[in-house]
Structures are given as structure tokens and as C-alpha cells.
Scaffold this motif. Structure first.
Motif, PDB file in Angstrom:
ATOM      1  N   ARG A  55       0.844  -1.188   0.000  1.00  0.00           N
ATOM      2  CA  ARG A  55       0.000   0.000   0.000  1.00  0.00           C
ATOM      3  C   ARG A  55       0.883   1.242   0.000  1.00  0.00           C
ATOM      4  O   ARG A  55       1.815   1.351   0.796  1.00  0.00           O
ATOM      5  CB  ARG A  55      -0.935  -0.018   1.209  1.00  0.00           C
ATOM      6  CG  ARG A  55      -1.979  -1.124   1.112  1.00  0.00           C
ATOM      7  CD  ARG A  55      -2.945  -1.172   2.297  1.00  0.00           C
ATOM      8  NE  ARG A  55      -2.307  -1.229   3.599  1.00  0.00           N
ATOM      9  CZ  ARG A  55      -1.739  -2.316   4.140  1.00  0.00           C
ATOM     10  NH1 ARG A  55      -1.721  -3.454   3.472  1.00  0.00           N
ATOM     11  NH2 ARG A  55      -1.188  -2.262   5.329  1.00  0.00           N
ATOM     12  N   TRP A  56       0.585   2.145  -0.930  1.00  0.00           N
ATOM     13  CA  TRP A  56       1.325   3.388  -1.099  1.00  0.00           C
ATOM     14  C   TRP A  56       0.364   4.568  -1.036  1.00  0.00           C
ATOM     15  O   TRP A  56      -0.794   4.441  -1.456  1.00  0.00           O
ATOM     16  CB  TRP A  56       2.029   3.433  -2.452  1.00  0.00           C
ATOM     17  CG  TRP A  56       3.065   2.391  -2.672  1.00  0.00           C
ATOM     18  CD1 TRP A  56       2.921   1.212  -3.361  1.00  0.00           C
ATOM     19  CD2 TRP A  56       4.414   2.414  -2.210  1.00  0.00           C
ATOM     20  NE1 TRP A  56       4.096   0.511  -3.356  1.00  0.00           N
ATOM     21  CE2 TRP A  56       5.037   1.233  -2.658  1.00  0.00           C
ATOM     22  CE3 TRP A  56       5.165   3.327  -1.470  1.00  0.00           C
ATOM     23  CZ2 TRP A  56       6.372   0.936  -2.384  1.00  0.00           C
ATOM     24  CZ3 TRP A  56       6.492   3.031  -1.203  1.00  0.00           C
ATOM     25  CH2 TRP A  56       7.082   1.852  -1.655  1.00  0.00           C
ATOM     26  N   GLU A  57       0.852   5.710  -0.599  1.00  0.00           N
ATOM     27  CA  GLU A  57       0.028   6.921  -0.635  1.00  0.00           C
ATOM     28  C   GLU A  57      -0.277   7.315  -2.076  1.00  0.00           C
ATOM     29  O   GLU A  57      -1.381   7.748  -2.384  1.00  0.00           O
ATOM     30  CB  GLU A  57       0.727   8.073   0.095  1.00  0.00           C
ATOM     31  CG  GLU A  57       0.729   7.911   1.599  1.00  0.00           C
ATOM     32  CD  GLU A  57       1.374   9.078   2.306  1.00  0.00           C
ATOM     33  OE1 GLU A  57       1.479  10.183   1.732  1.00  0.00           O
ATOM     34  OE2 GLU A  57       1.791   8.885   3.467  1.00  0.00           O
ATOM     35  N   SER A  58       0.724   7.178  -2.966  1.00  0.00           N
ATOM     36  CA  SER A  58       0.527   7.543  -4.370  1.00  0.00           C
ATOM     37  C   SER A  58       1.385   6.637  -5.253  1.00  0.00           C
ATOM     38  O   SER A  58       2.330   6.003  -4.777  1.00  0.00           O
ATOM     39  CB  SER A  58       0.929   9.002  -4.617  1.00  0.00           C
ATOM     40  OG  SER A  58       2.333   9.151  -4.513  1.00  0.00           O
ATOM     41  N   LEU A  59       1.067   6.608  -6.533  1.00  0.00           N
ATOM     42  CA  LEU A  59       1.840   5.810  -7.478  1.00  0.00           C
ATOM     43  C   LEU A  59       3.283   6.294  -7.545  1.00  0.00           C
ATOM     44  O   LEU A  59       4.212   5.496  -7.600  1.00  0.00           O
ATOM     45  CB  LEU A  59       1.195   5.861  -8.869  1.00  0.00           C
ATOM     46  CG  LEU A  59       1.889   5.075  -9.971  1.00  0.00           C
ATOM     47  CD1 LEU A  59       2.028   3.608  -9.613  1.00  0.00           C
ATOM     48  CD2 LEU A  59       1.149   5.241 -11.280  1.00  0.00           C
ATOM     49  N   THR A  60       3.480   7.601  -7.504  1.00  0.00           N
ATOM     50  CA  THR A  60       4.843   8.130  -7.602  1.00  0.00           C
ATOM     51  C   THR A  60       5.685   7.810  -6.367  1.00  0.00           C
ATOM     52  O   THR A  60       6.911   7.826  -6.445  1.00  0.00           O
ATOM     53  CB  THR A  60       4.849   9.648  -7.867  1.00  0.00           C
ATOM     54  OG1 THR A  60       4.111  10.307  -6.838  1.00  0.00           O
ATOM     55  CG2 THR A  60       4.261   9.961  -9.236  1.00  0.00           C
ATOM     56  N   ASP A  61       5.046   7.480  -5.242  1.00  0.00           N
ATOM     57  CA  ASP A  61       5.816   7.019  -4.085  1.00  0.00           C
ATOM     58  C   ASP A  61       6.486   5.683  -4.394  1.00  0.00           C
ATOM     59  O   ASP A  61       7.589   5.410  -3.925  1.00  0.00           O
ATOM     60  CB  ASP A  61       4.935   6.882  -2.845  1.00  0.00           C
ATOM     61  CG  ASP A  61       4.523   8.220  -2.273  1.00  0.00           C
ATOM     62  OD1 ASP A  61       5.323   9.177  -2.341  1.00  0.00           O
ATOM     63  OD2 ASP A  61       3.397   8.309  -1.759  1.00  0.00           O
ATOM     64  N   HIS A  62       5.807   4.857  -5.198  1.00  0.00           N
ATOM     65  CA  HIS A  62       6.401   3.577  -5.594  1.00  0.00           C
ATOM     66  C   HIS A  62       7.359   3.761  -6.765  1.00  0.00           C
ATOM     67  O   HIS A  62       8.502   3.316  -6.716  1.00  0.00           O
ATOM     68  CB  HIS A  62       5.313   2.560  -5.960  1.00  0.00           C
ATOM     69  CG  HIS A  62       5.879   1.266  -6.424  1.00  0.00           C
ATOM     70  ND1 HIS A  62       5.477   0.651  -7.581  1.00  0.00           N
ATOM     71  CD2 HIS A  62       6.848   0.472  -5.907  1.00  0.00           C
ATOM     72  CE1 HIS A  62       6.159  -0.472  -7.755  1.00  0.00           C
ATOM     73  NE2 HIS A  62       7.006  -0.604  -6.744  1.00  0.00           N
ATOM     74  N   ASP A  63       6.855   4.390  -7.820  1.00  0.00           N
ATOM     75  CA  ASP A  63       7.640   4.544  -9.037  1.00  0.00           C
ATOM     76  C   ASP A  63       7.414   5.936  -9.604  1.00  0.00           C
ATOM     77  O   ASP A  63       6.291   6.235 -10.027  1.00  0.00           O
ATOM     78  CB  ASP A  63       7.221   3.464 -10.046  1.00  0.00           C
ATOM     79  CG  ASP A  63       8.166   3.331 -11.209  1.00  0.00           C
ATOM     80  OD1 ASP A  63       9.211   4.013 -11.227  1.00  0.00           O
ATOM     81  OD2 ASP A  63       7.867   2.533 -12.117  1.00  0.00           O
ATOM     82  N   PRO A  64       8.412   6.795  -9.490  1.00  0.00           N
ATOM     83  CA  PRO A  64       9.829   6.528  -9.340  1.00  0.00           C
ATOM     84  C   PRO A  64      10.352   6.476  -7.905  1.00  0.00           C
ATOM     85  O   PRO A  64      11.492   6.031  -7.700  1.00  0.00           O
ATOM     86  CB  PRO A  64      10.490   7.687 -10.079  1.00  0.00           C
ATOM     87  CG  PRO A  64       9.561   8.828  -9.851  1.00  0.00           C
ATOM     88  CD  PRO A  64       8.178   8.208  -9.836  1.00  0.00           C
ATOM     89  N   GLY A  65       9.565   6.891  -6.903  1.00  0.00           N
ATOM     90  CA  GLY A  65      10.032   6.971  -5.525  1.00  0.00           C
ATOM     91  C   GLY A  65      10.927   5.831  -5.070  1.00  0.00           C
ATOM     92  O   GLY A  65      12.154   5.944  -5.072  1.00  0.00           O
TER      93      GLY A  65
END
Length: 98
Positions: A55-65
Motif C-alpha cells: 500500500r502506497w500513498e501515491s503511485l509516484t511514491d512507488h515509481d519513481p520513488g
């Protein structure tokens, strides 16, 4: 909230080593900005198959984050050699109001 999903197919005979490596890798992803939680569930019907849910707050937290971080390089070194085939990762938005 975004839900990341992957089915991890671990090479035969490597499940115990994979589970140990996942225990070592979990703190790497947990230290990432936007990380909200992680579940790794072994399949009942298909030994060696695991459901990864992050679970991520947003997609960008996963990728590229996370994927652009040094932590991801360590995650990759710990885990990626276990998979055959390499998993497809998909992302899901909030649940429908049913």
C-alpha cells in the motif's frame, strides 16, 4: 491510496531462502516515503507462489520513488534472483463503493 500487486513465483526449492530474504528486505521498502503497508501471502494451492501487496500513498511514491532509491537496489539484490518468471507488477486505485 494505491495498492501494488504482484504474484511472485519462486524457483522450486528456494521458498525458505526467499522467505528469509523477504524478512531482510521488508525494512527497506518500509523506510520509503509514502509506504503504508506490506503483505506477502503464500499460496495454499501453489507452493512457491506468493501474493505481494504493498500500500502506497501515491503511485509516484512507488515509481519513481522507491524504485529510484538505493533501498530498491538492495531490495532487488536480495529478492530478484528468486523469481521465475519475473513478476508483473500492477497498481490499483481505491476500491469501488459496492
Amino acid at each position: 491510496m494505491i495498492l501494488e500487486h504482484a504474484l511472485l513465483t519462486v524457483k522450486p526449492g528456494h521458498a525458505s531462502a526467499f522467505e528469509e530474504a523477504m524478512t531482510k528486505a521488508a525494512p527497506l521498502i518500509a523506510a520509503s516515503p509514502g509506504f503504508l503497508g506490506l503483505e506477502v501471502r503464500p499460496s495454499i494451492e501453489s507452493p512457491g507462489t506468493y501474493l505481494l501487496l504493498v500500500r502506497w500513498e501515491s503511485l509516484t511514491d512507488h515509481d519513481p520513488g522507491f524504485r529510484a532509491s538505493d533501498r530498491y537496489q538492495h531490495w532487488k539484490a536480495l529478492l530478484h534472483d528468486f523469481y521465475d518468471p519475473f513478476p508483473t507488477v500492477t497498481h490499483f486505485s481505491e476500491p469501488l463503493p459496492v
